[in-house]
Design a protein around this motif. Structure first.
Motif, PDB file in Angstrom:
ATOM      1  N   GLU A 167       1.223  -1.133   0.361  1.00 52.01           N
ATOM      2  CA  GLU A 167      -0.012   0.043  -0.098  1.00 52.01           C
ATOM      3  C   GLU A 167       1.068   1.016  -0.192  1.00 52.01           C
ATOM      4  O   GLU A 167       0.626   1.838  -0.670  1.00 52.01           O
ATOM      5  CB  GLU A 167      -0.888   0.005   1.424  1.00 52.01           C
ATOM      6  N   ALA A 169       3.973   1.466  -1.190  1.00 51.74           N
ATOM      7  CA  ALA A 169       4.256   1.596  -2.377  1.00 51.74           C
ATOM      8  C   ALA A 169       3.616   2.080  -3.601  1.00 51.74           C
ATOM      9  O   ALA A 169       3.387   2.891  -4.261  1.00 51.74           O
ATOM     10  CB  ALA A 169       4.865   0.887  -3.313  1.00 51.74           C
ATOM     11  N   ALA A 170       2.321   1.914  -3.473  1.00 49.76           N
ATOM     12  CA  ALA A 170       0.619   2.387  -4.408  1.00 49.76           C
ATOM     13  C   ALA A 170       0.583   3.477  -3.978  1.00 49.76           C
ATOM     14  O   ALA A 170       0.402   4.849  -5.192  1.00 49.76           O
ATOM     15  CB  ALA A 170      -0.234   1.510  -4.331  1.00 49.76           C
ATOM     16  N   THR A 171       1.301   4.205  -2.571  1.00 54.47           N
ATOM     17  CA  THR A 171       1.037   5.587  -2.401  1.00 54.47           C
ATOM     18  C   THR A 171       1.966   6.415  -3.389  1.00 54.47           C
ATOM     19  O   THR A 171       1.921   8.011  -3.344  1.00 54.47           O
ATOM     20  CB  THR A 171       0.917   6.016  -0.601  1.00 54.47           C
ATOM     21  N   ALA A 174       3.148   3.419  -7.770  1.00 58.34           N
ATOM     22  CA  ALA A 174       3.594   2.232  -8.391  1.00 58.34           C
ATOM     23  C   ALA A 174       2.475   0.862  -8.412  1.00 58.34           C
ATOM     24  O   ALA A 174       1.958   1.163  -7.456  1.00 58.34           O
ATOM     25  CB  ALA A 174       5.062   1.623  -7.191  1.00 58.34           C
TER      26      ALA A 174
ATOM     27  N   LEU B  50      -6.848   3.665  -0.428  1.00 54.97           N
ATOM     28  CA  LEU B  50      -6.018   2.395  -0.506  1.00 54.97           C
ATOM     29  C   LEU B  50      -7.830   1.792  -0.029  1.00 54.97           C
ATOM     30  O   LEU B  50      -8.317   0.258   0.372  1.00 54.97           O
ATOM     31  CB  LEU B  50      -5.546   2.603   0.947  1.00 54.97           C
ATOM     32  N   PRO B  76      -4.640   4.216  -5.684  1.00 54.19           N
ATOM     33  CA  PRO B  76      -4.159   5.308  -5.427  1.00 54.19           C
ATOM     34  C   PRO B  76      -2.424   4.968  -5.659  1.00 54.19           C
ATOM     35  O   PRO B  76      -1.994   7.138  -5.704  1.00 54.19           O
ATOM     36  CB  PRO B  76      -3.275   3.998  -4.285  1.00 54.19           C
ATOM     37  N   GLU B  77      -1.986   5.331  -6.901  1.00 53.16           N
ATOM     38  CA  GLU B  77      -0.681   5.234  -7.456  1.00 53.16           C
ATOM     39  C   GLU B  77      -0.874   6.364  -8.690  1.00 53.16           C
ATOM     40  O   GLU B  77       0.076   6.947  -8.999  1.00 53.16           O
ATOM     41  CB  GLU B  77       0.053   3.697  -8.110  1.00 53.16           C
ATOM     42  N   VAL B  81      -1.544  12.302  -3.943  1.00 53.17           N
ATOM     43  CA  VAL B  81      -1.230  11.964  -2.690  1.00 53.17           C
ATOM     44  C   VAL B  81       0.289  11.461  -1.867  1.00 53.17           C
ATOM     45  O   VAL B  81       0.579  10.596  -2.721  1.00 53.17           O
ATOM     46  CB  VAL B  81      -2.949  11.360  -2.059  1.00 53.17           C
ATOM     47  N   VAL B  83       1.913  10.074   1.622  1.00 59.76           N
ATOM     48  CA  VAL B  83       0.947   9.256   3.447  1.00 59.76           C
ATOM     49  C   VAL B  83       2.176   8.879   3.643  1.00 59.76           C
ATOM     50  O   VAL B  83       3.538   7.941   3.884  1.00 59.76           O
ATOM     51  CB  VAL B  83       0.904   8.434   2.548  1.00 59.76           C
ATOM     52  N   PHE B  85       2.801   7.153   6.853  1.00 56.51           N
ATOM     53  CA  PHE B  85       2.079   5.855   7.741  1.00 56.51           C
ATOM     54  C   PHE B  85       2.497   5.772   8.958  1.00 56.51           C
ATOM     55  O   PHE B  85       3.089   6.116   9.104  1.00 56.51           O
ATOM     56  CB  PHE B  85       2.422   4.556   7.499  1.00 56.51           C
ATOM     57  N   PHE B  91      10.697   0.797   3.287  1.00 57.84           N
ATOM     58  CA  PHE B  91      11.088  -0.162   2.823  1.00 57.84           C
ATOM     59  C   PHE B  91      12.214  -1.050   3.747  1.00 57.84           C
ATOM     60  O   PHE B  91      13.896  -0.364   2.754  1.00 57.84           O
ATOM     61  CB  PHE B  91      10.800   0.001   1.069  1.00 57.84           C
ATOM     62  N   PHE B 102      12.335   6.565  -4.321  1.00 58.08           N
ATOM     63  CA  PHE B 102      10.627   5.545  -4.717  1.00 58.08           C
ATOM     64  C   PHE B 102       9.890   6.600  -5.390  1.00 58.08           C
ATOM     65  O   PHE B 102       9.494   5.751  -6.715  1.00 58.08           O
ATOM     66  CB  PHE B 102      10.389   4.670  -3.322  1.00 58.08           C
ATOM     67  N   ARG B 106       9.120   6.433  -9.787  1.00 60.72           N
ATOM     68  CA  ARG B 106       7.980   5.871 -10.084  1.00 60.72           C
ATOM     69  C   ARG B 106       7.065   6.552 -10.848  1.00 60.72           C
ATOM     70  O   ARG B 106       6.578   6.735 -11.944  1.00 60.72           O
ATOM     71  CB  ARG B 106       7.072   5.261  -9.225  1.00 60.72           C
ATOM     72  N   ARG B 107       7.382   8.284 -10.503  1.00 59.77           N
ATOM     73  CA  ARG B 107       6.660   9.145 -11.479  1.00 59.77           C
ATOM     74  C   ARG B 107       7.246   9.714 -12.610  1.00 59.77           C
ATOM     75  O   ARG B 107       7.238  11.336 -12.328  1.00 59.77           O
ATOM     76  CB  ARG B 107       6.270  10.411 -10.226  1.00 59.77           C
TER      77      ARG B 107
END
Lengths: 265, 351
Positions: A167, A169-171, A174, B50, B76-77, B81, B83, B85, B91, B102, B106-107
């Motif tokens: 999750e 990673a998704a935010t 990815a 999510l 979400p990707e 936004v 986050v 946590f 990671f 990261f 990814r962007r």
């Protein structure tokens, strides 16, 4: 640690069968070592037939393992991460080769991939590819029986891995595939490695499906277990030597996995 | 001010319904405050994508991200936004630098640009020299800052923080809170901070939104919320006694008790006063205080240098007394006492 823990009484009714069980497991291996022709061992090991069978075994087991990893890891991911109808059924189907007698697996493979099989005939007519009684057939037979070990190990690792990393990673942008390759896979790498080793060991020892589907042609489909079986009928000493090699390989694998599977006290 | 985030969040989760309206302007920090199980985390998950909305809408920077009635949903990707946590979720197989890189990677940034950007962010949170470390080699406070840098490195229009200080020990929390305040102040987008710690909310947020049982029960800036709590939960958070009753001028009737207040209110009203304003007497006091009632002690706890006494009677009240006074009164559970509150120390406002 100077103080020893108070000795706990072990009931004799448990101790005796436990001791017998241990003896039963260890004695045959000891017998193998005791009866080994140690003096002629070096010469026998270098016999061309032995080396050919060993090389074929190692190669086919490795290729079969690669096949299992390429197909099995995504399958394990699907079972662990995607909810779909019939998931329990699929999981049960995946484990069928575990309990299926390998000979039956070999027969089933023949029915599908044999020259007149469901897919085999099509492969034969369209591409001129024949699988049974070839080295590729050995790989197929080994992969068939070994894949469940990999899928179960990797699925277990995936279920143990915290899905909230995915999750996170998704935010960060990815997508699901990128998350799988960049986050999930590195996190479960030890599980994949353990599964691959188990899978490889199973493939290396595979006998029933191989002899049924791929036959027993020296240099082409005769792997170590088949060579042991064949040697047993003609030359006991040779069978012992071949068995020793397989035993050594097994022990080395066990040692490599010690920390992960055996030493967890 | 136009809202950068405009949302009406309706979501179902574990047999529980969340129904919260949120508007956050650019540069504004809003704290979503509430007890455990109030739906704060569900709200955050819905905003991050999510968890899907069951109804309502979620509009960020003019774009609908989630709108069930129009079948609009952005995964979400693809949401702008970021986050942070609660337990950071850095990671473990990547260095601090690669954790921060990261998002930019990814962007669409290439590897070098992403790393340069990550280094810049690590410098900004004061961790430029820890870039090569793995998360498990970082202290809790450092990990929190890496998590913040990672979330901010993608320039999110909406930054979400889930209990960002809850995992830290008291000393680290103090420093990290001050640091966090600085970074949140510099963030040009909207920020939503989810917390159950009123101190975090009061220090870090421009505005508080308080949720209980999935609904907004009170909303406003820190001064308003602390001075005029509207639920027992908020009153406890800010340390006030709170009663609801009917007001008629200076008199507010709460059950069988009538309290006189300095404020003038009519109709349904709240009365609030601090525990320190409650005086306890062994017998009915003579003289000035007009709000006097008989009560029974139900519990005594340490509270700073004083003792906090829980009382039952016509109203449930907490009173702060000095240890000397407590010894004099012999405060043990079951003890009858007289409670008195001066009208000047109470505050009344419409319900």
């Amino acid at each position: 640690m100077s103080r020893t823990v108070r000795r706990q009484r072990v009931p004799i009714a448990l101790l005796v069968p436990a001791g017998l069980g241990l003896t039963f497991l260890v004695l045959p291996l000891a017998g193998l070592l005791l009866r080994a022709p140690w003096t002629t061992l070096p010469r026998r090991l270098t016999e061309p037939g032995v080396l050919t069978a060993l090389r074929l075994s190692l190669e086919t087991a490795t290729v079969a393992t690669l096949l299992c990893v390429v197909l099995g890891v995504p399958l394990a991911w699907l079972l662990a991460r995607v909810e779909f109808p019939g998931r329990r059924l699929v999981r049960a189907l995946v484990t069928v080769p575990l309990v299926l007698p390998p000979v039956v697996g070999g027969v089933a493979l023949l029915l599908v991939f044999g020259r007149r099989g469901l897919i085999g005939s099509w492969l034969d007519e369209t591409f001129g590819v024949t699988l049974p009684f070839t080295t590729a057939g050995v790989v197929l037979a080994e992969a068939f029986v070994a894949m469940p070990f990999l899928v179960i190990a990797v699925e277990g690792a995936l279920r143990g891995a915290d899905p909230r990393y995915e999750e996170a990673a998704a935010t960060l942008g990815a997508g699901r595939f990128t998350t799988f390759t960049r986050v999930t896979l590195p996190l479960v790498a030890p599980g994949v490695a353990a599964g691959a080793v188990l899978c490889w060991a199973r493939a290396l020892g595979e006998f029933g499906a191989t002899i049924t589907f791929a036959g027993n042609y020296p240099g082409r489909t005769q792997t170590m277990p088949l060579a042991v079986y064949l040697a047993l009928e003609t030359d006991l000493q040779a069978a012992i030597v071949l068995s020793l090699i397989l035993l050594t390989v097994s022990v080395v694998i066990l040692a490599a996995l010690r920390d992960r599977w055996v030493g967890s006290t | 001010m136009t809202a950068l985030l405009d949302a009406h969040l309706v979501a179902e989760r574990d047999g529980f319904t969340l129904d919260v309206r949120l508007r956050i302007a650019a540069g504004e920090v809003v704290a979503l405050l509430g007890p455990n199980g109030a739906g704060k985390t569900t709200a955050l998950r819905v905003l991050a994508g999510l968890h899907p909305l069951a109804a309502g809408h979620l509009t960020l920077d003019g774009a609908d991200l989630d709108r069930p009635d129009r079948r609009v949903w952005t995964p979400p990707e693809r949401r702008p936004v970021g986050v942070v946590f609660q337990d950071y979720l850095l990671f473990p197989h990547l260095s601090a630098l690669d954790n921060v890189a990261f998002g930019p990677r990814r962007r669409g940034a290439d590897k070098r640009a992403a790393r340069a950007r990550a280094k810049e962010w690590l410098d900004r949170v004061g961790l430029g020299d820890q870039a090569r470390r793995r998360p498990r080699q970082l202290s809790g406070g450092q990990a929190q800052r890496v998590a913040l840098a990672r979330a901010l490195a993608v320039d999110p229009a909406l930054l979400l923080l889930d209990e960002p200080l809850a995992a830290l020990d008291a000393r680290t929390r103090l420093d990290t809170r001050a640091e966090l305040q600085r970074h949140l102040g510099a963030h040009p987008g909207a920020t939503l901070l989810v917390t159950h710690d009123p101190l975090d909310a009061l220090v870090l947020a421009d505005r508080l939104v308080i949720v209980e049982h999935g609904r907004v029960v009170q909303e406003g800036d820190a001064a308003t919320v602390t001075a005029r709590p509207r639920t027992d939960y908020v009153a406890r958070l800010v340390g006030l006694n709170l009663h609801r009753g009917r007001a008629d001028g200076h008199a507010v009737t709460v059950g069988e008790l009538t309290l006189t207040t300095a404020d003038t209110v009519h109709g349904e009203a709240f009365v609030a006063y601090p525990p320190a304003a409650v005086a306890l007497h062994p017998s009915r006091p003579e003289g000035s205080p007009r709000n006097v009632w008989a009560a029974t002690v139900t519990g005594v706890q340490r509270h700073g240098d004083n003792l906090r006494v829980q009382l039952t009677g016509p109203v449930e009240v907490a009173a702060d007394v000095t240890p000397a006074a407590a010894a004099h009164l012999g405060l043990i559970p079951g003890r009858p006492v007289w409670a008195a509150v001066k009208a000047a120390e109470t505050r009344a406002y419409p319900a």
